[in-house]
Design an enzyme around this catalytic site. Structure first.
Site, PDB file in Angstrom:
ATOM      1  N   GLY B  10       6.332   3.397  -6.165  1.00 40.08           N
ATOM      2  CA  GLY B  10       4.919   2.511  -6.377  1.00 40.08           C
ATOM      3  C   GLY B  10       4.014   3.032  -6.740  1.00 40.08           C
ATOM      4  N   GLY B  12       0.924   1.570  -7.172  1.00 39.35           N
ATOM      5  CA  GLY B  12      -0.090   0.447  -6.845  1.00 39.35           C
ATOM      6  C   GLY B  12      -1.209   1.209  -6.047  1.00 39.35           C
ATOM      7  N   TYR B  13      -2.233   0.354  -5.453  1.00 36.03           N
ATOM      8  CA  TYR B  13      -3.255   0.865  -4.657  1.00 36.03           C
ATOM      9  C   TYR B  13      -2.473   1.825  -3.317  1.00 36.03           C
ATOM     10  CZ  TYR B  13      -6.021  -2.774  -6.956  1.00 36.03           C
ATOM     11  OH  TYR B  13      -6.534  -3.523  -7.816  1.00 36.03           O
ATOM     12  N   ASN B  37       7.519   4.919 -10.233  1.00 37.61           N
ATOM     13  CA  ASN B  37       6.957   3.785 -10.669  1.00 37.61           C
ATOM     14  C   ASN B  37       7.590   3.222 -11.866  1.00 37.61           C
ATOM     15  OD1 ASN B  37       4.770   1.956 -10.051  1.00 37.61           O
ATOM     16  ND2 ASN B  37       3.968   2.424 -11.926  1.00 37.61           N
ATOM     17  N   LYS B  38       7.703   1.965 -12.231  1.00 32.20           N
ATOM     18  CA  LYS B  38       8.396   1.252 -12.993  1.00 32.20           C
ATOM     19  C   LYS B  38       7.646   1.588 -14.521  1.00 32.20           C
ATOM     20  CE  LYS B  38       9.721  -3.649 -14.315  1.00 32.20           C
ATOM     21  NZ  LYS B  38       9.630  -4.765 -13.958  1.00 32.20           N
ATOM     22  N   GLU B 170     -10.423 -17.222  -8.475  1.00 32.05           N
ATOM     23  CA  GLU B 170     -10.792 -15.972  -9.467  1.00 32.05           C
ATOM     24  C   GLU B 170     -10.296 -16.285 -10.718  1.00 32.05           C
ATOM     25  OE1 GLU B 170      -9.904 -12.028  -7.570  1.00 32.05           O
ATOM     26  OE2 GLU B 170     -12.146 -12.183  -6.926  1.00 32.05           O
ATOM     27  N   ALA B 318      -5.873  -5.323  -1.301  1.00 35.65           N
ATOM     28  CA  ALA B 318      -6.037  -3.829  -1.943  1.00 35.65           C
ATOM     29  C   ALA B 318      -6.351  -3.053  -0.920  1.00 35.65           C
ATOM     30  CB  ALA B 318      -6.926  -3.756  -3.319  1.00 35.65           C
ATOM     31  N   GLN B 319      -7.456  -3.673  -0.317  1.00 37.45           N
ATOM     32  CA  GLN B 319      -8.366  -2.946   0.792  1.00 37.45           C
ATOM     33  C   GLN B 319      -7.401  -2.321   1.844  1.00 37.45           C
ATOM     34  OE1 GLN B 319     -12.185  -3.692   3.590  1.00 37.45           O
ATOM     35  NE2 GLN B 319     -11.178  -5.223   2.770  1.00 37.45           N
TER      36      GLN B 319
END
Lengths: 405, 405
Positions: B10, B12-13, B37-38, B170, B318-319
């Protein structure tokens, strides 16, 4: 004495040419002029293939009617004209009625599907701004969905264009340029995309010079367009189209997008109002009046004028509609001033250019064959000329095509 | 001696934080690092609501993985990870297999529909770039079709958002800004458009300060959003949604667009690989290893860390994923260097800001409540910080948000 009332139906090429010329030729006290149009804007019918492919924003292909009419002389009514009542000399609108002393029917054409089953239901036609936007978004939505869906439907990436006439070829030219952009936007391998043009006639662009047709097809094929010429569509289905193959066989092309670009007929109002007509088009008198009606003129796609040289009708184009508009304005001005001797229409064919995308075209202009960037330049000048004729320099500057190499 | 092989699943973050820290902490001879990763790009999950609404182009919310990894130390494999074989210490990919000495599972989450009938079939979820593009195009296509169709289907102009949590709110903020643009683009009266947010919980943004929630709802309502709070979706259908009303009654909201933004679970690989889990999330040990596995770390949305203060899991953000990635990199570097004493994870909550469109937000930052343009500015700084942490100044300059008032 009551001022005569002139009603012009339609703010297309013919209608706007009529109104902008009338407002110059007549004083405020000579006549009341009323322009009726479905939208408060004019759109360039000959540019709709660009808005449909997504290569030119639809706001670039339209402008406000109010930008070109003289509001002190012309009243604008936003309405859809449904029927002309010849006896009562009035027009039935969706939101009222208007009587007239002189009527100009300049309502443009509609898609003609020749009774082919399913076309009206499953195919799009490039007929107006609303349809162009929907076609643009339909194609984009298919690409977006293909990329997002887990089980891929490859037919989302197939586009069938029915008809290799003028509109079909010009739309294919834009698609040829748009497809690589769409593939980039949605991370799709361009090899997966198919654009298939199906044409029943034995050639693309019937009536065009064969050498130019060959050039056009070769350049479109280079952009990945496949041609199936001499192939008639039998039926459109939710999955695509079925075409005739040989005597008794059929073949299916699966496609989530089918654009029908092969037929134009006159506006439905012609038949609803019981004008003498052929496929919604009125074979007009030399002075452009409808047969037997001294106060009704018909111009543009709703009119039919015979090209004596070949004894066939001129194809409906912006060029002929605008020339008709000029003549009708002069003839109505004569009638208003009591002169019953009207001018006859003769079409002055300045040539035809068929675009093959923003960067290529073919055509015959003032009798000379042109191709490539030179033809593309001339096409843009023709587009700009239509703006200039109706709206003068200000409109040309505002809406013209100046992306010249 | 063979170098240990570290496989990170992955980009991501969490995954990118792990890899970018590992490539700093380890030399080329210390270990082989492989990132799987994809896609060949990373996307900002926390910005996807903008791409979905069409307020930010999807290319602005993603960047090439190769822009942030050190190719001399890290191999990149583009593949979908399907299963972890703990016994054989290998990962099964859709296009092969990879063995590992140390594994980091950082594959992010998936949409959780809680078994509500029809949601998986008839609702969209804001889960990745492909889905975001499809949602954007779906909404636009509905507007284009409404304007073009003869018999109008008003449900094309209704959008239902399921969930008034972080993502739902959001997304609504962006829609509030996007709808007027769409109405202009397609000549549609904005009064015909409905955006309805349905939330089962007794409040929007559960866990947020009530004063801030009130501010958010009031400002979104000003932009035309309707809230149905305390209203549970019972079923999604091809025509819209059915919600519970009172004890035994139901109510239908017809909508051609339904976005489900109310649930996240871990990646399916967690269940496929028979990790101990709750809704696809692994309750990790303090050092972020999976229970009972000394060589597998799980971080981000696939991991579950308890907030001791309230004895509930931290929401996946994400944090937290980035802080986990930093720790896992340090812990793996220790293991590679023969140190078996690993650090424990503690979440350092720097605050949360929920955007309400490009120009408004609410949040708590370093313990202080903020709203309006100030909060919106802080949100953009938070977004830029994530870029900076992973890709330094160059990436921040290239992809950051600097549209500051």
């Amino acid at each position: 004495m009551k001022r005569p009332k002139i009603v012009v139906l339609g703010a297309g090429y013919g209608g706007l040419m009529t109104v902008t010329r009338l407002q110059k030729q007549l004083g405020s006290n000579d006549a009341d002029i009323v322009l009726v149009n479905k939208n408060d804007y004019h759109y360039e019918t000959t540019w709709l293939h660009e808005a449909s492919a997504g290569t030119l924003h639809h706001d670039r292909v339209r402008y406000d009617v109010k930008d070109v009419i003289d509001r002190s002389k012309v009243d604008f009514v936003q309405a859809t004209a449904l029927k002309v009542d010849h006896q009562a000399k009035k027009v039935i609108l969706d939101n009222g009625e208007l009587d007239y002393d002189y009527l100009v029917v300049a309502l443009g054409g509609a898609s003609e599907t020749f009774g082919i089953q399913g076309l009206d239901k499953y195919a799009f036609s490039i007929v107006n701004v609303n349809a162009a936007r929907q076609i643009r978004e339909h194609i984009e939505y298919q690409f977006a969905t293909y990329k997002a869906e887990e089980v891929k439907n490859p037919n989302r990436l197939t586009i069938v264009v029915g008809g290799a006439g003028f509109t079909g070829i010009e739309f294919l030219g834009e698609l040829g340029n748009r497809i690589p952009e769409l593939c980039k936007e949605y991370d799709i391998d361009q090899k997966l995309v198919r654009v298939i043009c199906v044409e029943a006639a034995p050639s693309a662009l019937p009536g065009f010079d064969p050498e130019l047709v060959k050039y056009a097809m070769a350049n479109l094929e280079k952009k990945g367009i496949e041609f199936k010429i001499g192939t008639a569509i039998k039926e459109a289905t939710p999955e695509g189209i079925i075409v005739a193959k040989g005597e008794n066989e059929t073949e299916e092309f699966k496609a989530e997008t089918v654009i029908w670009a092969a037929g134009v007929r006159g506006n439905p109002i012609i038949e609803a109002s019981e004008f003498e007509n052929m496929r919604g088009r009125v074979k007009v008198e030399p002075d452009l009046r409808a047969p037997g009606l001294s106060d009704v003129f018909v111009i543009g796609d709703c009119s039919l004028v015979i090209n004596e040289e070949i004894n066939r009708p001129y194809p409906p184009t912006a060029q002929i509609a605008m020339q008709q508009g000029e003549l009708v304005a002069r003839n109505i001005a004569r009638l208003v001033k009591g002169n019953t001797h009207l001018e006859s229409f003769t079409f002055d064919n300045k040539g035809t250019v068929c675009s093959l995308g923003d960067d290529d075209a073919i055509g015959v202009v003032f009798g000379k064959k042109v191709t490539g960037t030179k033809a593309s330049f001339m096409k843009k000048m023709i587009d700009n000329r239509a703006l200039y004729m109706i709206g003068g320099v200000p409109l040309t500057v505002k809406k013209g095509k100046f992306n010249i190499f």
